[in-house]
Structure formats: structure tokens, C-alpha cells
Design a protein around this motif. Structure first.
Motif, short mmCIF file in Angstrom:
data_model
loop_
_atom_site.label_atom_id
_atom_site.label_comp_id
_atom_site.label_asym_id
_atom_site.label_seq_id
_atom_site.Cartn_x
_atom_site.Cartn_y
_atom_site.Cartn_z
N THR A 198 0.83 -1.21 0.00
CA THR A 198 0.00 0.00 0.00
C THR A 198 0.86 1.25 0.00
OG1 THR A 198 -1.67 -1.20 1.25
CG2 THR A 198 -1.86 1.20 1.20
N PHE A 199 1.93 1.24 0.80
CA PHE A 199 2.78 2.43 0.89
C PHE A 199 3.44 2.71 -0.44
CE2 PHE A 199 6.98 4.33 1.59
CZ PHE A 199 6.63 5.49 2.25
N SER A 208 3.85 5.99 -5.30
CA SER A 208 3.95 6.10 -6.76
C SER A 208 2.85 7.01 -7.30
CB SER A 208 3.82 4.71 -7.40
OG SER A 208 4.88 3.88 -6.96
N PHE A 209 1.66 6.86 -6.74
CA PHE A 209 0.55 7.70 -7.19
C PHE A 209 0.80 9.17 -6.89
CE2 PHE A 209 -3.52 9.78 -6.20
CZ PHE A 209 -4.14 9.67 -7.43
N LEU A 210 1.29 9.47 -5.69
CA LEU A 210 1.57 10.85 -5.31
C LEU A 210 2.67 11.45 -6.18
CD1 LEU A 210 1.39 10.61 -1.40
CD2 LEU A 210 -0.30 11.61 -2.96
N LEU A 211 3.70 10.61 -6.47
CA LEU A 211 4.78 11.10 -7.32
C LEU A 211 4.27 11.43 -8.72
CD1 LEU A 211 7.80 11.65 -7.73
CD2 LEU A 211 8.07 9.20 -8.29
#
Length: 255
Positions: free
Chosen positions: A223-224, A229-232
Motif C-alpha cells: 500500500t505504501f 507512486s501515485f503521489l509522485l
């Protein structure tokens, strides 16, 4: 005056005495022979065999009259057990213990000896111990193929090794004691069982069913890592948008 006994009369008397003696001896001998014959015919024959009819030695068999006056325990050999001169009456035959590797029979055999039935022959059968091992899916309970397994004794010696199929693995004739199932490899997509599975065989193990279940691998998402990756990705989009806006504004100012 006494009458004199003649010689022919003396011979006749002696002949009669001899004849009577012989007749009495014949009668007595006939009675004794008949009694001995009856005693020899009055017997119980016990055959302790396996499923194939082979004699089994080492089983303890108890023979007891229903009135409690007769009781005997015999140890079977690789031949018939013959008990002679048993009193008339009703008897029960039970097994106290079976030879190692065999299941003790719970059957009770009833017989009766009488003047009309002087002898009786009974056959007592023992079955081998039987273990059925099933390699199954822990969720569905279906048989699994492709698992490599071993059966070991308590010292870790390998007694049996096989690869599971869509049928149960059957072992007959295991001696009494504790045993362990070790898994060497699991099918693709399943977790390997690291701990050994224990089972016990004794004289009551007519059919022992042992199930060894494997669980499927479950990939737990990181999950982390996914969130990072999504935030980046979103940050890069905002940066790109921000740079594009800055270039657009600068271009407007210069014009």
C-alpha cells in the motif's frame, strides 16, 4: 454219598469260565474305546488368518464357557489351534490382541458343543492397519496434485515418499507407533507446509484418514509503495502544469 465229578464236566466248567471272562473283557474294552473316541472327537479348532487366508501367529484368543466354568487364553501360531476334551456347553471366542501391523478384531464368535455336535472349527480373520493420506486445497477441500511428500518415523527415517495425485495415498501394514508427514514441495501457487503433520497407528487403526491442507499464495499489495507512486505521478503532473502556466505567462508578458 457225594457224586464224583467226571473229567468232561471239569473241562466244560473251565471252558464256560474262560468264555465269560473273554466276553466281559470285550464289553469293558468296547466301553473304554468308545469313551476315548468321543473325547478325541470333542474338540475346538481355531484358525487365525489374514485376509488372504495365511496363518497368523502372535494373536491372543480367549475361549470362555457361558457358565464361567471354563476359560482359556491361547497364543496363535502359524497353524491351527486345537483344543480337545472340552466339556459340553456354549462358548464365546474373542480376540484380546492382534499381531503387530494388524487390527484387533471386535467380533465375538459363539459356538456350542453337544452330543449331536462334538467338534467345531472357526476361522478368525485380521485386517492390516490402513492409513489414507489426502493432500487437499485448504479452502475447497479438493485433492491437490504435484506435492512431494514423505512419511517418516519418530527418528526421521523415510519410510515412504511420493508425489500426490488426484487419489488418496494408501499405506497398509504400518506397525503401531507415531509417524510424521513432511512436505518437500508444494504445487505452484500454494504455500509450502513447513511443520510436519503427526499421526498415530495402533491396533484399532482399521482405516485412519489423514488430511494435509495447503493454502494458496495471496499477493498482498504494498500500500505504501502504491500510494507513493501515485503521489509522485500526481506531483509530476502538477509540476508539468505549473511549468506550462509559467511559460505561458512569461510569453504573454514578453509580447
Amino acid at each position: 454219598m457225594k457224586k464224583a465229578i467226571t473229567e468232561p464236566e471239569i473241562l466244560s466248567t473251565i471252558s464256560k469260565l474262560i468264555t465269560e471272562k473273554i466276553s466281559n473283557d470285550d464289553i469293558e474294552g468296547t466301553d473304554d474305546s468308545a469313551l476315548e473316541m468321543e473325547n478325541s472327537e470333542r474338540k475346538l479348532v481355531i484358525d487365525k488368518v489374514d485376509e488372504k487366508g495365511n496363518y497368523l501367529s502372535g494373536a491372543k484368543i480367549k475361549i470362555e464357557s457361558t457358565d464361567g466354568k471354563y476359560q482359556n487364553v491361547v497364543l496363535t501360531q502359524d497353524k491351527s489351534i486345537v483344543l480337545e476334551n472340552l466339556p459340553y456347553g456354549k462358548y464365546t471366542i474373542t480376540e484380546i490382541s492382534a499381531p503387530n501391523n494388524y487390527v484387533t478384531s471386535k467380533d465375538v464368535t459363539n459356538i456350542e458343543l453337544s452330543e449331536n455336535k462334538l467338534s467345531e472349527q472357526v476361522k478368525l480373520v485380521n485386517n492390516l492397519t490402513r492409513v489414507e493420506i489426502s493432500k487437499i486445497d485448504g479452502k475447497t477441500g479438493k485433492l491437490l496434485e504435484g506435492c512431494k511428500l514423505q512419511v517418516q518415523d519418530k527418528e526421521g527415517n523415510v519410510l515412504y515418499e511420493w508425489e500426490s495425485t488426484n487419489e488418496k495415498y494408501i499405506i497398509e501394514g504400518l506397525s503401531y507407533g507415531n509417524y510424521y508427514i513432511a512436505e518437500l514441495s508444494a504445487p505452484e501457487g500454494y504455500d509450502l507446509i513447513k511443520e510436519k503433520v503427526e499421526f498415530k497407528v495402533d491396533d484399532s487403526t482399521e482405516v485412519l484418514s489423514v488430511k494435509v491442507a495447503n493454502n494458496q499464495n495471496v499477493d498482498v499489495p504494498d500500500t505504501f509503495s502504491t500510494t507513493s507512486s501515485f503521489l509522485l505521478f500526481m506531483a509530476m503532473i502538477f509540476i508539468f502544469i505549473g511549468l506550462s502556466v509559467m511559460l505561458f505567462v512569461r510569453k504573454k508578458i514578453n509580447n
